[in-house]
Design an enzyme around this catalytic site. Structure first.
Site, short mmCIF file in Angstrom:
data_model
loop_
_atom_site.label_atom_id
_atom_site.label_comp_id
_atom_site.label_asym_id
_atom_site.label_seq_id
_atom_site.Cartn_x
_atom_site.Cartn_y
_atom_site.Cartn_z
N PRO A 294 0.84 -1.21 0.00
CA PRO A 294 0.00 0.00 0.00
C PRO A 294 0.87 1.25 0.00
CG PRO A 294 0.00 -1.05 2.16
CD PRO A 294 0.74 -1.97 1.25
N ASP B 165 6.15 2.16 1.75
CA ASP B 165 5.28 1.01 2.01
C ASP B 165 4.60 1.22 3.35
OD1 ASP B 165 4.09 -1.43 2.48
OD2 ASP B 165 5.81 -2.62 1.82
N HIS B 166 3.28 1.48 3.32
CA HIS B 166 2.57 1.82 4.55
C HIS B 166 2.41 0.62 5.48
CE1 HIS B 166 0.77 4.69 7.00
NE2 HIS B 166 -0.33 5.01 6.32
N ARG B 167 2.70 -0.58 5.02
CA ARG B 167 2.69 -1.74 5.92
C ARG B 167 3.83 -1.65 6.91
NH1 ARG B 167 3.41 -6.66 2.01
NH2 ARG B 167 5.10 -5.25 1.37
N ILE C 72 6.04 1.42 7.09
CA ILE C 72 6.38 2.80 7.43
C ILE C 72 5.10 3.57 7.79
CG2 ILE C 72 7.53 4.89 6.69
CD1 ILE C 72 9.34 2.43 6.72
#
Length: 547
Positions: free
Chosen positions: A337, A518-520, A522
């Site tokens: 994401p 990468d929002h998973r 960060i």
């Protein structure tokens, strides 16, 4: 002993490659690690080295062929060992062997390693051997000619396409590729006698081949009319061509599917550089004639200027680098994401520092850009925020933190986006970073970069400012956790506070930053903090001296 050599896995994820050109001919002596072929994969143009010392026995594929990894492309007679070929072996024997050598008292046993399934040749072939490249053999089969009945006129008794054509009574054969193979291998000092159209250096050979093809076609096709001033497009869905030919077509602004082909490869039209040049020249002359006609008030035809008459779309093969880029983009967007954080930084002092250092770098033969400064600032920020240099191991459900810094530099090439990697960038100074980066970028654009130089990055930087962009939403070079896009440096009015606290508006050099992560892995706060650290180092380039 015969050694068969398969196309190796020349890069991670590479399943096939296009054999661009042979660098050796059948019968040539080679040494271990000597390049024997150029292969273009979906990542780079690489040279394939010989695995042994010996003599080239047979070339199993032709220039322009798409070859899966693991396919036998060449076989060698190893030096100092028996090179007697096995030509009996049931299904392993090719139809050439049946037609050309019906009786042969010195045949090897079927189980001998020389059972390669095709007629072979050595440096000094005996009288009962047929010395001809694969293309000429196929041409002879199509014409029903027994090669053993032909006296070769090429070097070392090699049978050429001209010999086969003469054996048919002097008329043109059905395969229009025959004329191109008239160029003797000795003219290039080591290329095969097959087509030599895979590089710009072979344009002269293609010119002769194209001319003879035109004459043969005119002689064998009474219904063929004189070439019109405006050459009609070929209107094909698929065209085979060497990468150099495709680059030439792009430079000439020519649709390669519209160029009349001078030969075929495996039933598909194959276009040579000379065919592209001739087609482009005819189109230009036709357009000039149209312009003159318009000036004179005469009617002008409407076909041939772009799409063929009635044609509203065209198709191109979706493979190579473009396909690899597409696969990587899909994998990245569907796996991670994405979130993009934007900001801008005052780089007035950085511009001044680079201006001061640029002449010193030029004295050492190095072109100093802003990228090495940005790389150093990014590395400093990665050390403060290790999550940005980490990667998710999905299989083991672990986060892998990396204490090394390999920086990828996204590079636009004529075949698509590539990411050369500067390894261990944290251990190198500005000039070394600049020198290595410039060299890698140029190799990527020249398609001479090696697969190992395109992988292993831990973080990527892409410069969108080179084409005038400011902001972007870059896609991660998956599985990396972050990618930073830097925009064009522009002069903008900014509020500046002096030492006394007084404010004033001044023109400043401003650069934009776009960080995708990468929002998973960060969080938004970490992404913003990372960007702030990068900005701190770019605003105060003297801090880079501490890195």
């Amino acid at each position: 002993m015969v050694r068969e050599f398969e196309l190796p896995d020349v890069g991670e994820g590479v399943a096939e490659g296009e054999l661009v050109s042979w660098l050796v001919a059948e019968g040539d002596a080679v040494s271990e690690d000597k390049p024997v072929a150029e292969v273009e994969t979906d990542k780079a143009l690489v040279e394939v080295p010989a695995p042994v010392d010996g003599t080239v026995r047979e070339l199993h594929v032709e220039e322009g062929d798409i070859v899966p990894v693991g396919t036998v492309i060449i076989s060698f007679d190893v030096e100092g060992e028996d090179s007697s070929p096995t030509e009996a072996g049931g299904d392993a024997t090719s139809e050439d062997d049946v037609a050309e050598a019906p009786t042969e008292p010195d045949r090897a046993e079927t189980g001998d390693p020389g059972a390669t399934g095709a007629d072979t040749e050595s440096v000094a072939p005996p009288d009962d051997r047929v010395f001809a490249p694969p293309r000429v053999r196929r041409m002879a089969r199509e014409q029903g000619i027994v090669l053993s009945t032909i006296q070769g006129s090429g070097p070392g008794g090699r049978i050429t396409a001209a010999d086969v054509q003469a054996a048919t009574g002097g008329g043109a054969v059905d395969d229009p590729a025959q004329d191109q193979s008239r160029t003797p291998a000795s003219a290039s000092g080591g290329a095969t006698s097959g087509p030599a159209d895979s590089s710009d250096a072979s344009a002269s050979a293609d010119t002769a081949a194209g001319a003879s093809t035109d004459r043969a076609t005119a002689a064998s096709s009474p219904q063929h009319s004189e070439t019109p001033a405006r050459t009609e497009s070929a209107d094909r869905d698929t065209t085979l061509a060497a990468p150099a030919t495709r680059r030439l077509a792009a430079e000439e602004d020519v649709d390669i599917d519209a160029v009349p082909a001078t030969e075929e490869r495996d039933g598909e039209a194959f276009v040579t550089p000379e065919a592209v040049r001739e087609y482009a020249d005819r189109q230009r002359r036709a357009q000039e004639a149209d312009a003159e006609a318009v000036a004179a008030g005469e009617p002008v035809g409407t076909t041939g200027a772009g799409f063929a008459e009635g044609e509203r779309e065209r198709r191109e093969s979706f493979r190579g680098v473009r396909k690899r880029i597409a696969d990587a983009m899909v994998e990245s967007k569907y796996s991670a994401p994405h979130v993009t954080h934007h900001d801008e930084v005052d780089v007035t002092e950085l511009v001044a520092a680079r201006s001061d250092l640029k002449p010193r770098a030029e004295e050492r033969g190095i072109r100093l850009t802003y990228m090495p400064f940005i790389m150093k600032a990014v590395i400093a920020a990665l050390k403060e925020h290790p999550e940005m240099n980490a990667v998710i191991d999905e299989e083991n459900e672990e986060i892998v933190y990396r204490d090394y810094y390999n920086i990828g530099v996204a590079t636009a090439t004529d075949v698509g986006l590539m990411v050369p990697v500067v390894d261990d960038a944290d251990r190198k100074g500005l000039l070394q970073l600049s020198s290595e980066m410039n060299e890698l970028v140029q190799k990527a654009r020249d398609r001479t970069i090696g697969p190992d130089e395109l992988r292993g990055s831990t973080f990527t930087i892409t410069n969108i400012g080179g084409i005038g962009g400011e902001y972007a939403t870059p896609i991660l070079n998956y599985p990396e956790a972050g990618i930073l896009a830097v925009g064009e440096i522009k002069r903008k009015p900014r509020v500046v506070t002096d030492e006394t606290g007084a404010e004033s508006i001044e023109p400043r050099s401003v650069m934009t930053l776009s960080l995708s992560f990468d929002h998973r892995l960060i969080d938004g706060a970490v992404g913003a903090q990372f960007t702030n650290t990068v900005m701190e180092y770019l605003e105060n380039p003297s801090l880079l001296l501490l890195e």
